[in-house]
Design a protein around this motif. Structure first.
Motif, PDB file in Angstrom:
ATOM      1  N   GLY A 179      -0.588  -2.166  -6.747  1.00  0.00           N
ATOM      2  CA  GLY A 179       0.235  -0.491  -7.266  1.00  0.00           C
ATOM      3  C   GLY A 179      -1.284  -1.343  -7.971  1.00  0.00           C
ATOM      4  N   SER A 180      -2.174  -1.020  -7.087  1.00  0.00           N
ATOM      5  CA  SER A 180      -3.531  -0.338  -7.801  1.00  0.00           C
ATOM      6  C   SER A 180      -4.881  -0.639  -6.201  1.00  0.00           C
ATOM      7  CB  SER A 180      -5.025  -1.362  -8.709  1.00  0.00           C
ATOM      8  OG  SER A 180      -4.536  -2.242  -7.970  1.00  0.00           O
ATOM      9  N   ASP A 237      -4.640   5.968  -3.486  1.00  0.00           N
ATOM     10  CA  ASP A 237      -2.954   5.461  -2.968  1.00  0.00           C
ATOM     11  C   ASP A 237      -2.845   4.089  -3.542  1.00  0.00           C
ATOM     12  OD1 ASP A 237      -1.348   4.843  -1.839  1.00  0.00           O
ATOM     13  OD2 ASP A 237      -1.576   4.903  -0.171  1.00  0.00           O
ATOM     14  N   THR A 238      -2.080   4.222  -4.281  1.00  0.00           N
ATOM     15  CA  THR A 238      -1.558   3.058  -5.347  1.00  0.00           C
ATOM     16  C   THR A 238      -0.386   2.272  -4.173  1.00  0.00           C
ATOM     17  OG1 THR A 238      -0.757   4.001  -7.171  1.00  0.00           O
ATOM     18  CG2 THR A 238      -2.775   3.522  -7.343  1.00  0.00           C
ATOM     19  N   HIS A 284     -10.405 -12.032 -15.959  1.00  0.00           N
ATOM     20  CA  HIS A 284      -9.930 -10.888 -15.872  1.00  0.00           C
ATOM     21  C   HIS A 284      -9.305 -10.332 -15.030  1.00  0.00           C
ATOM     22  CE1 HIS A 284     -13.867  -9.601 -14.334  1.00  0.00           C
ATOM     23  NE2 HIS A 284     -13.229  -8.407 -14.038  1.00  0.00           N
ATOM     24  N   PHE A 285      -8.354  -9.662 -16.141  1.00  0.00           N
ATOM     25  CA  PHE A 285      -7.645  -8.509 -14.944  1.00  0.00           C
ATOM     26  C   PHE A 285      -7.401  -7.686 -15.896  1.00  0.00           C
ATOM     27  CE2 PHE A 285      -5.687 -11.985 -18.725  1.00  0.00           C
ATOM     28  CZ  PHE A 285      -4.436 -11.561 -19.742  1.00  0.00           C
ATOM     29  N   GLN A 286      -6.376  -6.620 -15.386  1.00  0.00           N
ATOM     30  CA  GLN A 286      -5.750  -5.670 -16.125  1.00  0.00           C
ATOM     31  C   GLN A 286      -4.557  -5.276 -15.531  1.00  0.00           C
ATOM     32  OE1 GLN A 286      -9.098  -4.640 -14.506  1.00  0.00           O
ATOM     33  NE2 GLN A 286     -10.041  -5.808 -14.850  1.00  0.00           N
ATOM     34  N   LEU A 287      -3.757  -4.850 -16.348  1.00  0.00           N
ATOM     35  CA  LEU A 287      -1.969  -4.395 -15.875  1.00  0.00           C
ATOM     36  C   LEU A 287      -2.034  -2.905 -17.046  1.00  0.00           C
ATOM     37  CD1 LEU A 287       0.796  -5.028 -14.759  1.00  0.00           C
ATOM     38  CD2 LEU A 287       0.903  -6.388 -16.787  1.00  0.00           C
ATOM     39  N   ASN A 288      -1.510  -2.397 -15.825  1.00  0.00           N
ATOM     40  CA  ASN A 288      -0.464  -0.963 -16.205  1.00  0.00           C
ATOM     41  C   ASN A 288       0.368  -1.466 -17.042  1.00  0.00           C
ATOM     42  OD1 ASN A 288      -0.220   1.956 -17.287  1.00  0.00           O
ATOM     43  ND2 ASN A 288      -0.048   2.281 -14.952  1.00  0.00           N
ATOM     44  N   VAL A 289       0.615  -0.947 -18.787  1.00  0.00           N
ATOM     45  CA  VAL A 289       2.521  -1.397 -19.062  1.00  0.00           C
ATOM     46  C   VAL A 289       2.177  -0.459 -19.291  1.00  0.00           C
ATOM     47  CG1 VAL A 289       1.640  -3.363 -19.915  1.00  0.00           C
ATOM     48  CG2 VAL A 289       0.961  -1.364 -21.578  1.00  0.00           C
ATOM     49  N   GLY A 290       2.359   0.682 -19.080  1.00  0.00           N
ATOM     50  CA  GLY A 290       2.860   1.845 -18.990  1.00  0.00           C
ATOM     51  C   GLY A 290       3.637   2.571 -18.058  1.00  0.00           C
ATOM     52  N   LYS A 291       4.938   3.734 -18.389  1.00  0.00           N
ATOM     53  CA  LYS A 291       5.203   4.430 -17.046  1.00  0.00           C
ATOM     54  C   LYS A 291       4.649   5.697 -16.424  1.00  0.00           C
ATOM     55  CE  LYS A 291       9.604   3.406 -19.616  1.00  0.00           C
ATOM     56  NZ  LYS A 291      10.707   3.622 -20.345  1.00  0.00           N
ATOM     57  N   THR A 292       3.516   6.106 -16.698  1.00  0.00           N
ATOM     58  CA  THR A 292       2.444   6.322 -16.139  1.00  0.00           C
ATOM     59  C   THR A 292       1.849   6.598 -15.594  1.00  0.00           C
ATOM     60  OG1 THR A 292       1.143   7.200 -17.826  1.00  0.00           O
ATOM     61  CG2 THR A 292       3.409   8.412 -17.778  1.00  0.00           C
ATOM     62  N   ASN A 293       0.581   6.722 -14.223  1.00  0.00           N
ATOM     63  CA  ASN A 293      -0.420   6.667 -13.630  1.00  0.00           C
ATOM     64  C   ASN A 293      -1.397   6.078 -14.847  1.00  0.00           C
ATOM     65  OD1 ASN A 293       0.567   6.412 -10.712  1.00  0.00           O
ATOM     66  ND2 ASN A 293       0.014   8.528 -10.770  1.00  0.00           N
ATOM     67  N   ALA A 294      -2.375   4.923 -13.961  1.00  0.00           N
ATOM     68  CA  ALA A 294      -4.047   4.911 -15.110  1.00  0.00           C
ATOM     69  C   ALA A 294      -4.676   5.198 -14.081  1.00  0.00           C
ATOM     70  CB  ALA A 294      -3.709   3.380 -16.150  1.00  0.00           C
ATOM     71  N   VAL A 295      -5.816   5.389 -15.003  1.00  0.00           N
ATOM     72  CA  VAL A 295      -7.379   5.299 -14.440  1.00  0.00           C
ATOM     73  C   VAL A 295      -8.649   5.167 -15.075  1.00  0.00           C
ATOM     74  CG1 VAL A 295      -8.842   7.394 -13.478  1.00  0.00           C
ATOM     75  CG2 VAL A 295      -6.438   7.511 -12.937  1.00  0.00           C
ATOM     76  N   THR A 296      -9.616   4.187 -14.432  1.00  0.00           N
ATOM     77  CA  THR A 296     -10.426   3.291 -15.579  1.00  0.00           C
ATOM     78  C   THR A 296     -11.872   3.926 -14.706  1.00  0.00           C
ATOM     79  OG1 THR A 296     -10.348   1.163 -14.723  1.00  0.00           O
ATOM     80  CG2 THR A 296      -8.444   1.852 -16.504  1.00  0.00           C
ATOM     81  N   PHE A 297     -12.920   3.573 -14.896  1.00  0.00           N
ATOM     82  CA  PHE A 297     -13.777   3.703 -14.582  1.00  0.00           C
ATOM     83  C   PHE A 297     -14.780   2.400 -15.157  1.00  0.00           C
ATOM     84  CE2 PHE A 297     -15.293   7.915 -13.925  1.00  0.00           C
ATOM     85  CZ  PHE A 297     -14.412   8.180 -12.778  1.00  0.00           C
ATOM     86  N   VAL A 298     -15.229   1.689 -14.426  1.00  0.00           N
ATOM     87  CA  VAL A 298     -15.865   0.109 -14.760  1.00  0.00           C
ATOM     88  C   VAL A 298     -17.584   0.497 -14.180  1.00  0.00           C
ATOM     89  CG1 VAL A 298     -13.736  -1.348 -14.621  1.00  0.00           C
ATOM     90  CG2 VAL A 298     -14.879  -0.936 -12.380  1.00  0.00           C
ATOM     91  N   ALA A 324     -17.772   1.410 -10.682  1.00  0.00           N
ATOM     92  CA  ALA A 324     -16.501   1.909  -9.382  1.00  0.00           C
ATOM     93  C   ALA A 324     -15.130   2.749 -10.541  1.00  0.00           C
ATOM     94  CB  ALA A 324     -14.940   0.242  -9.497  1.00  0.00           C
ATOM     95  N   ARG A 325     -14.052   3.056  -9.767  1.00  0.00           N
ATOM     96  CA  ARG A 325     -12.768   4.214 -10.179  1.00  0.00           C
ATOM     97  C   ARG A 325     -11.910   2.958 -10.001  1.00  0.00           C
ATOM     98  NH1 ARG A 325     -10.229   9.546 -10.953  1.00  0.00           N
ATOM     99  NH2 ARG A 325      -8.020   8.896 -10.366  1.00  0.00           N
ATOM    100  N   VAL A 326     -11.388   3.232 -10.626  1.00  0.00           N
ATOM    101  CA  VAL A 326      -9.785   1.793 -10.540  1.00  0.00           C
ATOM    102  C   VAL A 326      -8.536   2.641 -10.570  1.00  0.00           C
ATOM    103  CG1 VAL A 326      -8.658   0.083 -10.594  1.00  0.00           C
ATOM    104  CG2 VAL A 326     -11.086  -0.414 -10.974  1.00  0.00           C
ATOM    105  N   ASP A 327      -7.868   2.904  -9.638  1.00  0.00           N
ATOM    106  CA  ASP A 327      -6.382   4.062  -9.938  1.00  0.00           C
ATOM    107  C   ASP A 327      -5.132   2.669  -9.958  1.00  0.00           C
ATOM    108  OD1 ASP A 327      -6.926   6.966  -9.937  1.00  0.00           O
ATOM    109  OD2 ASP A 327      -8.075   5.823  -8.215  1.00  0.00           O
ATOM    110  N   PHE A 328      -4.201   2.899 -10.660  1.00  0.00           N
ATOM    111  CA  PHE A 328      -3.254   2.106 -10.783  1.00  0.00           C
ATOM    112  C   PHE A 328      -1.588   2.947 -11.074  1.00  0.00           C
ATOM    113  CE2 PHE A 328      -6.325   0.340 -13.524  1.00  0.00           C
ATOM    114  CZ  PHE A 328      -6.504  -0.963 -13.682  1.00  0.00           C
ATOM    115  N   ALA A 329      -1.054   2.667 -10.268  1.00  0.00           N
ATOM    116  CA  ALA A 329       0.225   2.926 -10.780  1.00  0.00           C
ATOM    117  C   ALA A 329       1.053   3.099 -11.607  1.00  0.00           C
ATOM    118  CB  ALA A 329       1.289   2.667  -9.102  1.00  0.00           C
ATOM    119  N   PRO A 330       2.143   3.123 -11.613  1.00  0.00           N
ATOM    120  CA  PRO A 330       2.959   2.376 -13.275  1.00  0.00           C
ATOM    121  C   PRO A 330       2.926   0.943 -12.769  1.00  0.00           C
ATOM    122  CG  PRO A 330       3.511   4.752 -12.855  1.00  0.00           C
ATOM    123  CD  PRO A 330       2.800   4.161 -12.060  1.00  0.00           C
TER     124      PRO A 330
END
Length: 206
Positions: A76-77, A70-71, A160-174, A98-104
């Motif tokens: 939004g993450s 849930d973001t 450090h930081f991460q920003l989803n710059v897209g108009k769709t969801n993003a997913v990363t594994f770290v 970890a798994r990280v989910d990002f809303a747009p």
């Protein structure tokens, strides 16, 4: 002769300091499955662990990284960590993930991991990421735009930081080079806790 011994002493001190600030200790045996029942447990690396002969398959298993998180929050993450607290077989192995989910336009704000280097792989979406070097290295900013299957490294202890710059969801594994890398979110640490830092200190610093 005294100079020779002085050089040896300095070299030994430097070696001792480097060992003292090393990453998680090297394992002392094949594995040390963490356990909460202390009746028949041993203690190593900050956790109690069970007799290896009593270990189970499930001690080395975690399920759920395929689940979208849930973001719907101000950033939004959302992050689900896999560490020694929910995958007890990681104890004393010196890694976590970890798994990280990002809303747009979702954000993982500037933060540090004081005890571990972090690598990131993008599964979905487009991320703008970066880190800042320490004062001694001139506070240089390294940034990159990442796309699916791209990988990036954040050195230990650097902001450090991460920003989803897209108009769709993003997913990363770290992945992190510590079973307990710690996290300090800069804004929260400076402005968000009680007792609050003296306003004169903050005004002069910022």
């Amino acid at each position: 002769m005294k100079t020779k011994y002085l050089i040896i002493v300095v070299a030994l001190l430097a070696l001792a300091c480097s060992l003292a600030s090393a990453y998680d200790p090297s394992p002392l045996q094949d594995f040390c499955v963490a356990v909460k029942d202390l009746a028949s447990a041993l203690f190593v690396n900050g956790k109690f662990f069970k007799d290896p002969k009593l270990a189970l398959d499930n001690d080395f298993f975690f399920s759920g990284l395929n689940v979208l998180r849930d973001t719907l929050n101000p950033l939004g993450s959302n992050l689900i960590a896999v560490n020694v607290d929910n995958l007890v077989g990681l104890n004393n192995l010196g890694i976590s993930l970890a798994r990280v989910d990002f809303a747009p336009y979702g954000l993982i704000p500037p933060h540090i991991h004081p005890c571990g280097t972090r690598f990131l792989i993008v599964l979905e979406g487009t991320l703008y990421i970066g880190f800042v070097t320490s004062n001694g290295d001139g506070n240089l900013l390294f940034t990159k735009m990442l796309y699916p299957e791209d990988v990036f490294i954040f050195p230990i202890g650097l902001i450090h930081f991460q920003l989803n710059v897209g108009k769709t969801n993003a997913v990363t594994f770290v992945g992190l080079s510590s079973q307990n890398p710690g996290v300090i979110t800069i804004a929260n640490a400076v402005f968000g806790f009680d007792p609050k830092i003296n306003l004169d200190v903050l005004a002069k610093a910022f």
